[in-house]
Design a protein around this motif. Structure first.
Motif, PDB file in Angstrom:
ATOM      1  N   ILE A 117      -3.435   4.704   4.137  1.00  0.00           N
ATOM      2  CA  ILE A 117      -2.060   4.954   4.586  1.00  0.00           C
ATOM      3  C   ILE A 117      -1.298   3.630   4.703  1.00  0.00           C
ATOM      4  O   ILE A 117      -0.134   3.534   4.320  1.00  0.00           O
ATOM      5  CB  ILE A 117      -2.065   5.738   5.926  1.00  0.00           C
ATOM      6  N   SER A 118      -1.967   2.600   5.194  1.00  0.00           N
ATOM      7  CA  SER A 118      -1.311   1.280   5.307  1.00  0.00           C
ATOM      8  C   SER A 118      -0.826   0.816   3.941  1.00  0.00           C
ATOM      9  O   SER A 118       0.280   0.269   3.805  1.00  0.00           O
ATOM     10  CB  SER A 118      -2.287   0.227   5.853  1.00  0.00           C
ATOM     11  N   ASN A 119      -1.640   1.013   2.916  1.00  0.00           N
ATOM     12  CA  ASN A 119      -1.248   0.580   1.570  1.00  0.00           C
ATOM     13  C   ASN A 119      -0.153   1.472   0.992  1.00  0.00           C
ATOM     14  O   ASN A 119       0.762   0.971   0.328  1.00  0.00           O
ATOM     15  CB  ASN A 119      -2.474   0.528   0.650  1.00  0.00           C
ATOM     16  N   ARG A 174       0.243  -0.494  12.851  1.00  0.00           N
ATOM     17  CA  ARG A 174       1.259   0.333  12.180  1.00  0.00           C
ATOM     18  C   ARG A 174       1.492   1.663  12.891  1.00  0.00           C
ATOM     19  O   ARG A 174       2.267   2.491  12.413  1.00  0.00           O
ATOM     20  CB  ARG A 174       0.807   0.617  10.733  1.00  0.00           C
ATOM     21  N   GLU A 233      -2.780  11.785  11.366  1.00  0.00           N
ATOM     22  CA  GLU A 233      -2.432  11.392   9.979  1.00  0.00           C
ATOM     23  C   GLU A 233      -3.690  11.019   9.197  1.00  0.00           C
ATOM     24  O   GLU A 233      -3.834  11.367   8.023  1.00  0.00           O
ATOM     25  CB  GLU A 233      -1.505  10.164   9.998  1.00  0.00           C
ATOM     26  N   LYS A 278      10.714  -3.150  -3.733  1.00  0.00           N
ATOM     27  CA  LYS A 278       9.405  -2.627  -3.330  1.00  0.00           C
ATOM     28  C   LYS A 278       8.571  -2.281  -4.563  1.00  0.00           C
ATOM     29  O   LYS A 278       9.128  -2.080  -5.657  1.00  0.00           O
ATOM     30  CB  LYS A 278       9.593  -1.405  -2.435  1.00  0.00           C
ATOM     31  N   ASP A 289       7.725   3.888  -4.300  1.00  0.00           N
ATOM     32  CA  ASP A 289       7.224   4.976  -3.458  1.00  0.00           C
ATOM     33  C   ASP A 289       6.150   5.744  -4.218  1.00  0.00           C
ATOM     34  O   ASP A 289       6.323   6.053  -5.397  1.00  0.00           O
ATOM     35  CB  ASP A 289       8.375   5.928  -3.097  1.00  0.00           C
ATOM     36  N   GLN A 295       2.139   2.896   2.665  1.00  0.00           N
ATOM     37  CA  GLN A 295       3.372   2.435   3.347  1.00  0.00           C
ATOM     38  C   GLN A 295       3.892   1.147   2.717  1.00  0.00           C
ATOM     39  O   GLN A 295       5.082   0.994   2.462  1.00  0.00           O
ATOM     40  CB  GLN A 295       3.089   2.191   4.833  1.00  0.00           C
ATOM     41  N   ALA A 296       2.956   0.217   2.445  1.00  0.00           N
ATOM     42  CA  ALA A 296       3.378  -1.083   1.895  1.00  0.00           C
ATOM     43  C   ALA A 296       3.987  -0.927   0.498  1.00  0.00           C
ATOM     44  O   ALA A 296       4.951  -1.621   0.151  1.00  0.00           O
ATOM     45  CB  ALA A 296       2.189  -2.045   1.848  1.00  0.00           C
ATOM     46  N   ILE A 304      -0.516   4.178  13.056  1.00  0.00           N
ATOM     47  CA  ILE A 304      -1.012   5.305  12.241  1.00  0.00           C
ATOM     48  C   ILE A 304      -1.886   6.186  13.142  1.00  0.00           C
ATOM     49  O   ILE A 304      -2.866   5.704  13.734  1.00  0.00           O
ATOM     50  CB  ILE A 304      -1.804   4.808  11.015  1.00  0.00           C
ATOM     51  N   SER A 318       7.602  -0.184   0.843  1.00  0.00           N
ATOM     52  CA  SER A 318       8.361  -1.006   1.789  1.00  0.00           C
ATOM     53  C   SER A 318       9.032  -2.210   1.119  1.00  0.00           C
ATOM     54  O   SER A 318       8.363  -3.089   0.562  1.00  0.00           O
ATOM     55  CB  SER A 318       7.423  -1.488   2.913  1.00  0.00           C
ATOM     56  N   SER A 322      -2.045  -3.443  -2.386  1.00  0.00           N
ATOM     57  CA  SER A 322      -0.617  -3.785  -2.325  1.00  0.00           C
ATOM     58  C   SER A 322      -0.322  -5.171  -2.887  1.00  0.00           C
ATOM     59  O   SER A 322       0.832  -5.499  -3.165  1.00  0.00           O
ATOM     60  CB  SER A 322      -0.126  -3.722  -0.872  1.00  0.00           C
TER      61      SER A 322
END
Ligand SMILES: CC(=O)SCCNC(=O)CCNC(=O)[C@H](O)C(C)(C)COP(=O)(O)OP(=O)(O)OC[C@H]1O[C@@H](n2cnc3c(N)ncnc32)[C@H](O)[C@@H]1OP(=O)(O)O
Length: 449
Positions: A364-366, A207, A213, A385, A388, A368-369, A209, A372, A333
């Motif tokens: 952070i990955s979660n 991703r 971050e 989605k 947010d 983002q998901a 990242i 998305s 997610s």
């Protein structure tokens, strides 16, 4: 063993109240407590998970002034199981003032273990099987079962079967000095051989990242956790732990949380899991730690009959499972939309979101998901989605990056912490969610009036 102390109780000195009908009964979380979390081989060095579990449950019973005789079941878990006592739940019953006839069983769902113990007990309550119980989890990274190599293990079994001296000698001759070395448990995925850190490195890499971050999220986590401690927000849910030798200062705060976190300090650290190209470090990964956490669950009517004002209620929960070879730590997610659907809620209906921070990269990955539409369409098969994430509602007291993660204790820590925070804010709805080894995920929605 250990002695402990904690402050207030949740018991009201009122007389019995009218109860609701069983049909309307919710599962009430009457109280929750945890030990402070301690960095590996520090305050709880030499104290195993069972002793930590006994410590917290003992204190929880005292804090709530709960008559041990009314506790019908204990559901507990530990991820790193001690071979000499695999049923930690039963050891806790036998090692506390609970009635010897109190039923007890242990569960395992890797890092989401105490989400499972709470869910299992809640199911027993909803089914009318029991009406009062304790659920939780404990883990020690300081007292771990040390194993032997596969070759030595095989040879030891063969030696037991060997009849003659010659047979025994030929078995021993197959061993080399390296086969005699002790083997500590690894935080590795059995099916892929990858460590949790390597899994998170893959997620960060795919991703894009950045290290910056990740460090920023870890710094945020420590800063908020330190602030929570300074403002006394955790005092009622974390006991003081006295351990032998009693000359040692008791521990009343997590010794993992950094009270002087500075972002510059993070930048100096070397990658921990991919020395050359990695972005994960000791600072943006949850530290290995020791601790225990537990909650008292009751049928709502029973809580009221016993004169308790519950901390809150379980609104819904869900578990998820995905492949373990890729993006393994995406559990939140997948589990969250299921829990939201069961509760007939949208993400925006929630007042707080508490996500387990195994690694900043995984968190952070979660995040983002969740935001998305592509993820929702491709992975969840839904058009919209999850939602947010409003960072003003997210891990508002910090997360596992700062508190540490004694694997099986984390779920019960998050549940208790979220309920207290919702109460301070005048009530509302909160999500607690975690990823776990094996591609598992857990999500639980809590409500506070
Ligand atoms: C579903 C799931 O939950 S999966 C997750 C399961 N859990 C895990 O996988 C555990 C992951 N964590 C680990 O394995 C370990 O904590 C590691 C490998 C990342 C780090 O281990 P160690 O190197 O022993 O960490 P240690 O605490 O000694 O820290 C190393 C250095 O970083 C420094 N450091 C750590 N955190 C910070 C910070 N926030 N800010 C500045 N410096 C820091 C330490 O002070 C130490 O510095 P020193 O060497 O000068 O003393």
């Amino acid at each position: 063993m250990s002695e402990t102390s904690a402050s207030s109780t949740t018991k009201k000195s009122t007389t019995k109240k009218t109860t609701r009908s069983t049909k309307q009964d919710r599962v009430a979380i009457v109280s929750g407590l945890r030990t402070p979390f301690a960095k590996q081989a520090t305050h709880f060095r030499g104290i195993n998970a069972i002793e930590l579990g006994k410590m917290v449950v003992n204190e929880l019973i005292q804090k709530t002034e709960l008559d041990p005789k009314v506790i019908e079941r204990v559901v507990f878990g530990q991820v790193v199981i001690l071979p000499e006592a695999p049923n930690i739940a039963r050891e806790i019953v036998l090692g506390t003032p609970m009635d010897v006839h109190t039923d007890a069983y242990s569960v395992s769902r890797a890092c989401a273990t105490s989400f499972q113990s709470v869910a299992s007990l809640a199911e027993s309550i909803m089914a009318g099987d029991v009406s009062v119980g304790i659920a939780g989890g404990a883990d020690s990274s300081s007292v771990v079962p040390i194993g032997v190599s596969k070759k030595l293990s095989l040879a030891l079994v063969d030696l037991q079967k060997a009849r003659t001296f010659g047979q025994k000698l030929s078995i021993l001759k197959t061993l080399r000095p390296k086969d005699l070395m002790p083997v500590p448990p690894a935080i590795k995925e059995y099916s892929t051989g990858l460590t949790m850190g390597q899994n998170a490195e893959q997620m960060a890499r795919d991703r894009g990242i950045t290290r910056q971050e990740q460090d920023e999220l870890a710094h945020r986590s420590h800063t908020l956790a330190a602030q929570a401690w300074e403002e006394g927000k955790l005092d009622d849910e974390v006991m003081t732990a006295y351990v032998e030798p009693y000359t040692k200062e008791p521990l009343s705060r997590d010794n993992v949380v950094r009270f002087n976190s500075t972002l510059e300090g993070y930048a100096k650290l070397r990658p921990a899991f991919d020395r050359k190209y990695g972005t994960l470090t000791a600072a943006n990964s949850t530290p290995l730690s020791d601790g225990a956490a537990a909650v008292v669950l009751m049928k709502e009517s029973q809580a009221k009959a016993l004169g308790y004002e519950p901390l809150g209620y379980i609104r819904s929960y869900a578990f998820s499972a995905i492949e373990a070879a890729h993006d393994m730590l995406m559990g939140p997610s997948y589990a969250t939309p299921k829990a939201l659907k069961k509760a007939k809620l949208k993400l925006s209906d929630l007042d707080l979101i508490d996500m387990h921070e195994a690694f900043a990269a995984q968190t952070i990955s979660n995040i983002q998901a969740f935001g998305s539409t592509q993820f929702a369409k491709e992975k969840l098969g839904q058009r919209t989605k999850i939602g947010d994430i409003d960072m003003d509602k997210f891990n508002v007291l910090g997360g596992s990056l700062a508190y540490g993660h004694p694997f099986a204790a984390t779920g019960a820590r998050m549940i208790t912490q979220t309920l207290h925070e919702l109460k301070r804010r005048g009530g509302g709805l909160g999500l607690t969610t975690a990823c776990a080894a094996g591609g598992l995920g857990a999500a639980m929605i809590l409500e506070v009036e």
